[in-house]
Write a protein that holds these residues in place. Structure first.
Motif, PDB file in Angstrom:
ATOM      1  N   ALA B   1      19.066  -8.676 -50.361  1.00  0.00           N
ATOM      2  CA  ALA B   1      19.130  -7.214 -50.322  1.00  0.00           C
ATOM      3  C   ALA B   1      20.463  -6.766 -49.718  1.00  0.00           C
ATOM      4  O   ALA B   1      21.041  -7.441 -48.877  1.00  0.00           O
ATOM      5  N   GLN B   2      20.912  -5.635 -50.207  1.00  0.00           N
ATOM      6  CA  GLN B   2      22.175  -5.124 -49.711  1.00  0.00           C
ATOM      7  C   GLN B   2      21.963  -4.334 -48.419  1.00  0.00           C
ATOM      8  O   GLN B   2      20.930  -3.703 -48.233  1.00  0.00           O
ATOM      9  N   THR B   3      22.959  -4.390 -47.553  1.00  0.00           N
ATOM     10  CA  THR B   3      22.928  -3.593 -46.325  1.00  0.00           C
ATOM     11  C   THR B   3      24.250  -2.870 -46.168  1.00  0.00           C
ATOM     12  O   THR B   3      25.298  -3.359 -46.635  1.00  0.00           O
ATOM     13  N   VAL B   4      24.193  -1.710 -45.531  1.00  0.00           N
ATOM     14  CA  VAL B   4      25.380  -0.902 -45.270  1.00  0.00           C
ATOM     15  C   VAL B   4      25.407  -0.588 -43.779  1.00  0.00           C
ATOM     16  O   VAL B   4      24.399  -0.131 -43.230  1.00  0.00           O
ATOM     17  N   THR B   5      26.551  -0.817 -43.155  1.00  0.00           N
ATOM     18  CA  THR B   5      26.675  -0.614 -41.711  1.00  0.00           C
ATOM     19  C   THR B   5      27.779   0.376 -41.391  1.00  0.00           C
ATOM     20  O   THR B   5      28.921   0.222 -41.845  1.00  0.00           O
ATOM     21  N   GLN B   6      27.427   1.375 -40.620  1.00  0.00           N
ATOM     22  CA  GLN B   6      28.413   2.318 -40.099  1.00  0.00           C
ATOM     23  C   GLN B   6      28.363   2.192 -38.581  1.00  0.00           C
ATOM     24  O   GLN B   6      27.374   2.571 -37.963  1.00  0.00           O
ATOM     25  N   SER B   7      29.409   1.671 -38.006  1.00  0.00           N
ATOM     26  CA  SER B   7      29.391   1.303 -36.588  1.00  0.00           C
ATOM     27  C   SER B   7      29.800   2.436 -35.659  1.00  0.00           C
ATOM     28  O   SER B   7      29.793   2.270 -34.431  1.00  0.00           O
ATOM     29  N   GLN B   8      30.184   3.568 -36.217  1.00  0.00           N
ATOM     30  CA  GLN B   8      30.628   4.707 -35.401  1.00  0.00           C
ATOM     31  C   GLN B   8      29.593   5.829 -35.501  1.00  0.00           C
ATOM     32  O   GLN B   8      29.615   6.600 -36.439  1.00  0.00           O
ATOM     33  N   PRO B   9      28.692   5.947 -34.537  1.00  0.00           N
ATOM     34  CA  PRO B   9      27.683   7.013 -34.615  1.00  0.00           C
ATOM     35  C   PRO B   9      28.318   8.402 -34.569  1.00  0.00           C
ATOM     36  O   PRO B   9      27.829   9.331 -35.208  1.00  0.00           O
ATOM     37  N   GLU B  10      29.409   8.531 -33.805  1.00  0.00           N
ATOM     38  CA  GLU B  10      30.059   9.826 -33.661  1.00  0.00           C
ATOM     39  C   GLU B  10      31.578   9.646 -33.640  1.00  0.00           C
ATOM     40  O   GLU B  10      32.092   8.670 -33.096  1.00  0.00           O
ATOM     41  N   MET B  11      32.257  10.621 -34.237  1.00  0.00           N
ATOM     42  CA  MET B  11      33.716  10.663 -34.203  1.00  0.00           C
ATOM     43  C   MET B  11      34.126  12.120 -34.029  1.00  0.00           C
ATOM     44  O   MET B  11      33.418  13.036 -34.465  1.00  0.00           O
ATOM     45  N   SER B  12      35.298  12.307 -33.414  1.00  0.00           N
ATOM     46  CA  SER B  12      35.837  13.660 -33.320  1.00  0.00           C
ATOM     47  C   SER B  12      37.331  13.612 -33.613  1.00  0.00           C
ATOM     48  O   SER B  12      37.991  12.584 -33.406  1.00  0.00           O
ATOM     49  N   VAL B  13      37.820  14.719 -34.134  1.00  0.00           N
ATOM     50  CA  VAL B  13      39.235  14.797 -34.501  1.00  0.00           C
ATOM     51  C   VAL B  13      39.724  16.218 -34.304  1.00  0.00           C
ATOM     52  O   VAL B  13      38.949  17.185 -34.486  1.00  0.00           O
ATOM     53  N   GLU B  29      26.566  -9.416 -54.887  1.00  0.00           N
ATOM     54  CA  GLU B  29      26.937  -8.981 -56.220  1.00  0.00           C
ATOM     55  C   GLU B  29      28.452  -8.813 -56.321  1.00  0.00           C
ATOM     56  O   GLU B  29      29.140  -8.577 -55.330  1.00  0.00           O
ATOM     57  N   SER B  30      28.955  -8.906 -57.535  1.00  0.00           N
ATOM     58  CA  SER B  30      30.395  -8.763 -57.745  1.00  0.00           C
ATOM     59  C   SER B  30      30.768  -7.396 -58.288  1.00  0.00           C
ATOM     60  O   SER B  30      31.912  -6.968 -58.164  1.00  0.00           O
ATOM     61  N   ASP B  31      29.785  -6.716 -58.880  1.00  0.00           N
ATOM     62  CA  ASP B  31      30.063  -5.409 -59.440  1.00  0.00           C
ATOM     63  C   ASP B  31      29.081  -4.398 -58.859  1.00  0.00           C
ATOM     64  O   ASP B  31      27.861  -4.629 -58.885  1.00  0.00           O
ATOM     65  N   TYR B  32      29.624  -3.299 -58.358  1.00  0.00           N
ATOM     66  CA  TYR B  32      28.781  -2.302 -57.695  1.00  0.00           C
ATOM     67  C   TYR B  32      29.606  -1.032 -57.509  1.00  0.00           C
ATOM     68  O   TYR B  32      30.789  -0.990 -57.856  1.00  0.00           O
ATOM     69  N   TYR B  33      28.952  -0.014 -56.965  1.00  0.00           N
ATOM     70  CA  TYR B  33      29.637   1.243 -56.678  1.00  0.00           C
ATOM     71  C   TYR B  33      29.458   1.562 -55.190  1.00  0.00           C
ATOM     72  O   TYR B  33      28.425   1.259 -54.593  1.00  0.00           O
ATOM     73  N   LEU B  34      30.450   2.213 -54.657  1.00  0.00           N
ATOM     74  CA  LEU B  34      30.395   2.657 -53.267  1.00  0.00           C
ATOM     75  C   LEU B  34      30.661   4.154 -53.218  1.00  0.00           C
ATOM     76  O   LEU B  34      31.467   4.673 -54.002  1.00  0.00           O
ATOM     77  N   PHE B  35      29.983   4.826 -52.312  1.00  0.00           N
ATOM     78  CA  PHE B  35      30.083   6.276 -52.213  1.00  0.00           C
ATOM     79  C   PHE B  35      30.203   6.699 -50.753  1.00  0.00           C
ATOM     80  O   PHE B  35      29.698   6.029 -49.848  1.00  0.00           O
ATOM     81  N   TRP B  36      30.830   7.830 -50.553  1.00  0.00           N
ATOM     82  CA  TRP B  36      30.750   8.560 -49.290  1.00  0.00           C
ATOM     83  C   TRP B  36      30.106   9.910 -49.595  1.00  0.00           C
ATOM     84  O   TRP B  36      30.566  10.643 -50.482  1.00  0.00           O
ATOM     85  N   TYR B  37      29.034  10.200 -48.857  1.00  0.00           N
ATOM     86  CA  TYR B  37      28.364  11.483 -48.956  1.00  0.00           C
ATOM     87  C   TYR B  37      28.517  12.222 -47.629  1.00  0.00           C
ATOM     88  O   TYR B  37      28.547  11.623 -46.563  1.00  0.00           O
ATOM     89  N   LYS B  38      28.557  13.535 -47.723  1.00  0.00           N
ATOM     90  CA  LYS B  38      28.656  14.414 -46.558  1.00  0.00           C
ATOM     91  C   LYS B  38      27.367  15.220 -46.479  1.00  0.00           C
ATOM     92  O   LYS B  38      26.876  15.719 -47.504  1.00  0.00           O
TER      93      LYS B  38
END
Lengths: 114, 117
Positions: B1-13, B29-38
């Motif tokens: 199974a695929q997993t996605v990790t975001q190690s920064q719970p909070e950021m400020s700029v 897998e060798s072929d897939y898509y990646l997305f960023w959603y807001k």
């Protein structure tokens, strides 16, 4: 064109009750997916339907079920509600017949189980 | 199974500055898509940018660009000239392309981005 619409916006239910959430996809979209988003977490995939047939199912108990109608709208049903079912339920639609078309999400239904 | 990790719970700029949000994923897998959603407070998930794994060129959409490192399984989002309207939760998501019609997205836990005026 209208986006993905979900109803109701908010819902409060008691443990053990049943709930039905509704979703209307963007016009022309034939695929509808459902996601559960618990507070502080990312959405978790529940179901995907295309042309009224189930195309995918996530790791959720049988208390969760869904269906898609001839007009491509969809319902998500949850039986015997538990406190842990409290979450934002998101519906997403896509054309369904193209490999890389993005999902378009609705504003969600906030379900609170007390 | 695929997993996605975001190690920064909070950021400020600071407004008008540049910020980078991190995302790593695990797949065989060798072929897939990646997305960023807001996801702003309105709750609606809005697509920011997407990347096909078979494309070596990094995707860009106006002020948003990605750094896609396939071998490292890394997919970071860079926001340039940050604006107050960029404040939101940002989710990285993975989608397999191996099964026709499979649109399941696997999301990370999100990064809350705050813009400082």
């Amino acid at each position: 064109d209208a986006g993905v619409t979900q109803s109701p916006t908010h819902l409060i239910k008691t443990r053990g009750q049943h709930v039905t959430l509704r979703c209307s996809p963007i016009s022309g979209h034939k695929s509808v997916s459902w996601y559960q988003q618990v507070l502080g977490q990312g959405p978790q995939f529940i179901f995907q339907y295309y042309e009224k047939e189930e195309r995918g199912r996530g790791n959720f108990p049988d208390r969760f079920s869904a269906r898609q109608f001839p007009n491509y709208s969809s319902e998500l049903n949850v039986n015997a509600l538990l406190l842990g079912d409290s979450a934002l339920y998101l519906c997403a639609s896509s054309p369904g017949d193209r490999a890389n078309s993005p999902l378009h999400f609705g504003n969600g239904t906030r379900l609170t189980v007390t | 199974a695929q997993t996605v990790t975001q190690s920064q719970p909070e950021m400020s700029v600071q407004e008008a500055e540049t910020v980078t949000l991190s995302c790593t994923y695990d797949t065989s897998e060798s072929d897939y898509y990646l997305f960023w959603y807001k996801q702003p407070p309105s709750r609606q998930m809005i697509l920011v940018i997407r990347q096909e794994a078979y494309k070596q060129q990094n995707a860009t959409e106006n002020r948003f660009s990605v750094n896609f490192q396939k071998a490292a399984k890394s997919f970071s989002l860079k926001i340039s000239d940050s604006q107050l309207g960029d404040a939101a939760m940002y989710f990285c998501a993975y989608r397999s392309s191996g099964i026709y019609g499979n649109e399941k997205l696997t999301f990370g836990t999100g990064t809350r981005l705050t813009i400082i005026p």
